[in-house]
Write a protein that holds these residues in place. Structure first.
Motif, short mmCIF file in Angstrom:
data_model
loop_
_atom_site.label_atom_id
_atom_site.label_comp_id
_atom_site.label_asym_id
_atom_site.label_seq_id
_atom_site.Cartn_x
_atom_site.Cartn_y
_atom_site.Cartn_z
N THR A 103 0.82 -1.21 0.00
CA THR A 103 0.00 0.00 0.00
C THR A 103 0.86 1.26 0.00
OG1 THR A 103 -1.81 -1.10 1.17
CG2 THR A 103 -1.77 1.30 1.25
N GLY A 104 0.67 2.11 -1.01
CA GLY A 104 1.39 3.37 -1.10
C GLY A 104 2.83 3.28 -1.53
N LYS A 105 3.31 2.09 -1.85
CA LYS A 105 4.73 1.93 -2.22
C LYS A 105 4.92 2.23 -3.70
CE LYS A 105 6.80 -1.48 -0.20
NZ LYS A 105 7.60 -0.77 0.82
N PRO A 106 5.85 3.11 -4.07
CA PRO A 106 6.11 3.38 -5.49
C PRO A 106 6.68 2.15 -6.19
CG PRO A 106 6.97 5.14 -4.10
CD PRO A 106 6.60 4.01 -3.19
N VAL A 107 6.14 1.85 -7.36
CA VAL A 107 6.54 0.65 -8.10
C VAL A 107 6.69 0.97 -9.59
CG1 VAL A 107 5.93 -1.71 -8.75
CG2 VAL A 107 5.34 -0.87 -6.47
N VAL A 108 7.79 0.51 -10.18
CA VAL A 108 7.99 0.55 -11.62
C VAL A 108 7.62 -0.81 -12.19
CG1 VAL A 108 9.68 0.74 -13.49
CG2 VAL A 108 9.82 2.28 -11.53
N LEU A 109 6.82 -0.82 -13.26
CA LEU A 109 6.42 -2.06 -13.92
C LEU A 109 7.20 -2.22 -15.21
CD1 LEU A 109 2.53 -1.75 -13.56
CD2 LEU A 109 4.16 -2.79 -11.96
N ALA A 110 7.81 -3.39 -15.39
CA ALA A 110 8.59 -3.66 -16.60
C ALA A 110 8.44 -5.12 -16.98
CB ALA A 110 10.06 -3.31 -16.38
N ALA A 111 8.61 -5.40 -18.27
CA ALA A 111 8.43 -6.76 -18.74
C ALA A 111 9.27 -7.00 -19.99
CB ALA A 111 6.96 -7.03 -19.04
N THR A 112 9.51 -8.28 -20.28
CA THR A 112 10.19 -8.69 -21.49
C THR A 112 9.32 -9.72 -22.21
OG1 THR A 112 11.37 -10.48 -20.37
CG2 THR A 112 12.47 -8.33 -20.48
N GLY A 113 9.51 -9.84 -23.52
CA GLY A 113 8.75 -10.82 -24.28
C GLY A 113 9.36 -11.04 -25.64
N GLY A 114 8.97 -12.14 -26.28
CA GLY A 114 9.55 -12.49 -27.57
C GLY A 114 9.01 -11.68 -28.72
N THR A 115 7.92 -10.95 -28.50
CA THR A 115 7.33 -10.14 -29.55
C THR A 115 6.66 -8.92 -28.94
OG1 THR A 115 5.56 -10.05 -31.22
CG2 THR A 115 5.28 -11.61 -29.43
N ARG A 160 13.56 4.94 -22.28
CA ARG A 160 12.33 4.57 -21.57
C ARG A 160 12.63 4.13 -20.14
NH1 ARG A 160 10.19 0.11 -24.34
NH2 ARG A 160 11.82 0.09 -25.92
N ILE A 161 13.74 3.41 -19.97
CA ILE A 161 14.16 3.03 -18.62
C ILE A 161 14.43 4.28 -17.78
CG2 ILE A 161 16.04 1.99 -17.28
CD1 ILE A 161 16.29 -0.10 -19.52
N ASP A 162 15.15 5.24 -18.35
CA ASP A 162 15.48 6.46 -17.62
C ASP A 162 14.22 7.26 -17.28
OD1 ASP A 162 18.16 5.89 -17.57
OD2 ASP A 162 18.68 7.19 -19.26
N ARG A 163 13.24 7.26 -18.18
CA ARG A 163 12.00 7.99 -17.91
C ARG A 163 11.25 7.36 -16.74
NH1 ARG A 163 8.38 11.56 -19.99
NH2 ARG A 163 6.20 11.16 -19.44
N ALA A 164 11.11 6.04 -16.75
CA ALA A 164 10.43 5.36 -15.65
C ALA A 164 11.19 5.56 -14.34
CB ALA A 164 10.29 3.87 -15.96
N THR A 165 12.53 5.52 -14.42
CA THR A 165 13.35 5.76 -13.23
C THR A 165 13.14 7.16 -12.70
OG1 THR A 165 15.03 4.18 -13.96
CG2 THR A 165 15.71 5.84 -12.35
N ALA A 166 13.08 8.15 -13.60
CA ALA A 166 12.86 9.53 -13.18
C ALA A 166 11.52 9.68 -12.47
CB ALA A 166 12.93 10.47 -14.38
N GLU A 167 10.51 8.98 -12.95
CA GLU A 167 9.20 9.03 -12.29
C GLU A 167 9.27 8.41 -10.90
OE1 GLU A 167 6.68 8.77 -16.49
OE2 GLU A 167 6.87 7.01 -15.19
N LEU A 168 10.00 7.30 -10.78
CA LEU A 168 10.19 6.67 -9.47
C LEU A 168 10.92 7.59 -8.52
CD1 LEU A 168 10.02 4.15 -7.63
CD2 LEU A 168 12.21 3.42 -8.63
N VAL A 169 12.02 8.19 -9.00
CA VAL A 169 12.80 9.11 -8.16
C VAL A 169 11.95 10.30 -7.76
CG1 VAL A 169 14.77 10.68 -8.18
CG2 VAL A 169 15.01 8.39 -9.13
N SER A 170 11.11 10.78 -8.67
CA SER A 170 10.25 11.92 -8.37
C SER A 170 9.32 11.60 -7.21
CB SER A 170 9.44 12.29 -9.62
OG SER A 170 8.70 13.47 -9.42
N LEU A 171 8.79 10.39 -7.20
CA LEU A 171 7.92 9.99 -6.10
C LEU A 171 8.71 9.82 -4.80
CD1 LEU A 171 5.61 7.35 -7.84
CD2 LEU A 171 4.98 9.63 -7.06
N LEU A 172 9.87 9.20 -4.90
CA LEU A 172 10.67 8.95 -3.71
C LEU A 172 11.17 10.24 -3.06
CD1 LEU A 172 12.76 5.89 -4.92
CD2 LEU A 172 10.89 5.87 -3.26
#
Length: 202
Positions: A103-115, A160-172
């Motif tokens: 609850t309330g914890k900042p989370v980055v969502l990421a995934a890998t796939g073959g297509t 894209r990784i850096d953008r998601a990281t920046a959003e996480l850092v912004s929250l933290l």
């Protein structure tokens, strides 16, 4: 010191899922020097996760990881996508956690796939799971297909990784309070609020 845990649900010993988690760890360290990032591989805990699912009790090694997740200031979760959704190992780990553990914890969502056809799984499979657990997911989800590891340009994987990281850092660091770094994304800007809270009719 800010503590971030990156969870990799890759099923093979050497996987692009773990590689993506490591890339996120590097990005966090560049953007947020006052942070430690520990990458946890669920593959190494597969038997303990199964035992906990069947018995309701986490073995010591799994409990240690659970305690790290609960104590973390933020999470980065990375999973492979098979047949348009995450594997059972990923879901089972979060099933073991208490429903309100994130609850309330900042989370980055990421995934890998073959297509790239799997890319929407972040929004229709992963995001609802963490919404149920009341986590605070950042807007940018990062999906990496085999093509992305060699791509260049404005939508390159690293950007894209850096953008998601920046959003996480912004929250933290407290977005919108004037305490975040200048290149962080202000999730609580007037534009964001105007979209989320449209004016009511008189």
């Amino acid at each position: 010191m800010t503590n971030i845990v990156a969870i990799s649900a890759g099923l093979s010993d050497s996987s692009t899922t773990r590689l993506l988690a490591d890339r996120f760890a590097e990005s966090v360290k560049r953007k947020y020097g006052d942070a430690t990032v520990e990458v946890v591989s669920l593959r190494e805990l597969a038997h303990e996760i199964t035992d906990a699912t069947l018995t309701g009790f986490a073995p010591p090694r799994l409990q240690t990881v659970i305690d790290k997740v609960l104590a973390a200031d933020g999470l980065i979760v990375v999973t492979p996508i098979f047949k348009a959704s995450y594997p059972g190992l990923f879901k089972s780990f979060f099933d073991v956690l208490d429903a309100e553990a994130l609850t309330g914890k900042p989370v980055v969502l990421a995934a890998t796939g073959g297509t790239a056809r799997h890319s929407l799984a972040i929004d229709f499979a992963m995001r609802p799971l963490f919404a149920y657990m009341q986590a605070l997911t950042v807007p940018t989800g990062v999906f990496a297909s085999p093509y992305d590891w060699g791509s260049e340009g404005t939508n390159a994987l690293g950007e894209r990784i850096d953008r998601a990281t920046a959003e996480l850092v912004s929250l933290l660091k407290g977005a919108g309070t004037g305490r975040g770094p200048s290149d962080d994304i202000d999730l609580f800007s007037d534009t964001f609020l105007s979209i989320s809270n449209p004016p009511t009719a008189d």
